[in-house]
Design a protein around this motif. Structure first.
Motif, PDB file in Angstrom:
ATOM      1  N   HIS A  78       1.020  -1.341  -0.018  1.00 25.19           N
ATOM      2  CA  HIS A  78      -0.091   0.083   0.043  1.00 25.19           C
ATOM      3  C   HIS A  78       0.835   1.057   0.285  1.00 25.19           C
ATOM      4  CE1 HIS A  78      -3.696   2.035   1.677  1.00 25.19           C
ATOM      5  NE2 HIS A  78      -3.083   3.002   1.344  1.00 25.19           N
ATOM      6  N   HIS A  80       1.413   5.447  -2.003  1.00 27.22           N
ATOM      7  CA  HIS A  80       1.245   6.416  -3.124  1.00 27.22           C
ATOM      8  C   HIS A  80       2.561   7.019  -3.340  1.00 27.22           C
ATOM      9  CE1 HIS A  80      -3.152   6.377  -1.150  1.00 27.22           C
ATOM     10  NE2 HIS A  80      -2.699   5.844  -0.210  1.00 27.22           N
ATOM     11  N   LYS A 147      -0.652   3.489  -5.910  1.00 30.39           N
ATOM     12  CA  LYS A 147      -1.929   3.836  -6.113  1.00 30.39           C
ATOM     13  C   LYS A 147      -1.751   5.291  -7.092  1.00 30.39           C
ATOM     14  CE  LYS A 147      -3.319   2.158  -1.849  1.00 30.39           C
ATOM     15  NZ  LYS A 147      -3.799   0.924  -2.269  1.00 30.39           N
ATOM     16  N   HIS A 248      -9.611   1.556   0.847  1.00 26.73           N
ATOM     17  CA  HIS A 248      -9.348   2.332   2.197  1.00 26.73           C
ATOM     18  C   HIS A 248     -10.392   2.251   3.046  1.00 26.73           C
ATOM     19  CE1 HIS A 248      -6.107   3.954  -0.278  1.00 26.73           C
ATOM     20  NE2 HIS A 248      -5.462   4.748   0.670  1.00 26.73           N
ATOM     21  N   HIS A 271      -6.035   0.097   6.329  1.00 29.24           N
ATOM     22  CA  HIS A 271      -6.345   1.211   7.466  1.00 29.24           C
ATOM     23  C   HIS A 271      -6.534   0.568   8.591  1.00 29.24           C
ATOM     24  CE1 HIS A 271      -4.567   5.039   6.411  1.00 29.24           C
ATOM     25  NE2 HIS A 271      -5.025   4.909   4.985  1.00 29.24           N
ATOM     26  N   ASP A 322       1.701   3.077   3.402  1.00 29.52           N
ATOM     27  CA  ASP A 322       1.047   3.993   3.089  1.00 29.52           C
ATOM     28  C   ASP A 322       1.738   5.418   2.594  1.00 29.52           C
ATOM     29  OD1 ASP A 322      -1.433   5.102   2.498  1.00 29.52           O
ATOM     30  OD2 ASP A 322      -1.747   5.840   4.561  1.00 29.52           O
TER      31      ASP A 322
END
Ligand SMILES: [Zn+2]
Length: 413
Positions: A78, A80, A147, A248, A271, A322
């Protein structure tokens, strides 16, 4: 290139028969060979065992790992990491008392990143993202998911996904691409959420699927972002184009997103800082991997995912970073593992399982990554001289990595 790693103090996560994932009590079991060797042929793990059983090999290179731990590279399911610029000003605003939601309401947060991304040329975005990717590989990440979601227009979302595609082409680690157009409602659709969701469904998803730019579809299912009904519509649209859900949920509020994810066979629900008993119940027996992101809790000072309770209830758990400019400007899986042990009270064995084999599952990579298994890709961490693997989370914040290998090639000096 054939490499023999010998005299390994501890060879971690050895699975003769690969497992898809480990759950509940099994997570306490981290199979280890003491005083081991590992033999890499071309890009893959060819053999391993105890030093006393070391056979003749055709090694071109020998690495002496005396005093060191060798383990599968981290699987970060996960992130970004494709983004433009940073948001350190919001960090300072938060220290001065503003909440994440207040910052978002002032046009900060995700919308701030969307504006910066829009203004950044694609080549520049690629360079910024590639630098971050190289940084996390040097910290031991050997498989990663990235992502979209800072575009929030068809053109800008496609731009992000093309950058991910370029990273996939230019780097040897597996990179999984996720379409997260439903990250926030963009400013120009503030009074027309249905219009934006229609755009997602009727224009973005078909365009992305046609170009094969994403494998997963994600939604920020949260109060003030997307409702469970909207999440369902978007997941259904993605599934119709072959995109697998990974969502999420339960970051600030429990609004039923976990149940929505399970209903749509989400590969993971991520999450989970706010978990009701019924949310834990719903995950039992499902194929959906719960993913905790402790660096985000650390950075935002929000509750940690109740990992202890979830594992004790028999659930599997994966850990990921994350890595993103707003809530987790860090891609360090070593810190994630340490923080999971320190703050979520899970054992080193559970945390390492969560960050390797279960992380691989959350990216559909269980057959090729996440464990020391013959035939799997040789994406590995060799630590510095340490007394044993529990030292990794114990001596948190220090760099314990000596060497990272990706597909059998040394990528760190
Ligand atoms: Zn995220």
């Amino acid at each position: 290139m054939n490499i023999l790693i010998k005299n390994i103090r501890q060879l971690l996560q050895v699975r003769d028969t690969p497992v898809q994932k480990v759950s509940g009590r099994e997570m306490k079991n981290l199979p280890v060979i003491e005083n081991a060797y590992l033999y890499i042929e071309n890009n893959t793990i060819a053999d391993y065992g105890k030093m006393e059983d070391l056979p003749e090999t055709k090694a071109n290179e020998i690495i002496d790992a005396a005093g060191k731990v060798v383990m599968p590279a981290w699987c970060d399911s996960h992130t970004h990491i494709v983004y433009a610029g940073n948001r350190e000003q919001e960090f300072v605003d938060r220290i001065n008392g503003l909440s994440y939601e207040e910052i978002a309401n002032r046009g900060g947060g995700i919308l701030n990143s969307a504006k910066k991304l829009e203004e950044t040329p694609e080549d520049d975005l690629y360079r910024q993202s590639a630098k971050r990717l190289e940084e996390v590989i040097a910290m031991g990440t050997g498989a990663i998911e990235i992502k979209s979601g800072y575009g929030l227009s068809t053109d800008a979302e496609l731009k992000m996904l093309r950058v991910i595609r370029r990273l996939q082409t230019n780097y040897d680690i597996p990179i999984k691409a996720t379409f997260l157009g439903a990250h926030a409602i963009p400013a120009n659709y503030r009074n027309d959420r249905k219009g934006y969701i229609d755009l997602l469904i009727n224009e973005m998803i078909p365009a992305i699927a046609e170009k094969g730019l994403a494998e997963y579809v994600d939604v920020f299912c949260e109060k003030g972002y997307f409702t469970t009904e909207e999440t369902e519509r978007i997941l259904e649209a993605g599934k119709a184009f072959g995109l697998v859900p990974k969502i999420h949920v339960n970051q600030f509020h429990a609004i039923g997103g976990i149940q929505t994810g399970i209903k749509h066979n989400a590969l993971s629900v991520d999450h989970l800082e706010v978990m009701r008993d019924e949310d834990i119940e719903a995950l039992k027996g499902s194929k959906t991997m719960p993913v905790a992101l402790p660096s985000c809790s650390y950075f935002l000072s929000i509750p940690y995912t109740p990992a202890r309770k979830m594992i004790d209830a028999g659930l599997p758990l994966a850990l990921a970073t994350d890595y993103n400019p707003g809530s987790t400007p860090s891609g360090n899986m070593n810190f994630v593992v340490a923080t999971a042990c320190i703050k979520m009270k899970i054992t080193p064995e559970e945390a390492i399982n969560a960050a390797t084999v279960n992380g691989a599952y959350a990216m559909g990579l269980s057959d090729t990554h996440g464990s020391i298994t013959r035939g799997k890709e040789a994406n590995l961490i060799i630590t510095r001289d340490i007394p044993g693997y529990a030292f990794l989370p114990y001596a948190f914040g220090n760099n314990h990595i000596d060497t990272v290998l990706i597909r059998g090639k040394v990528v760190t000096p």
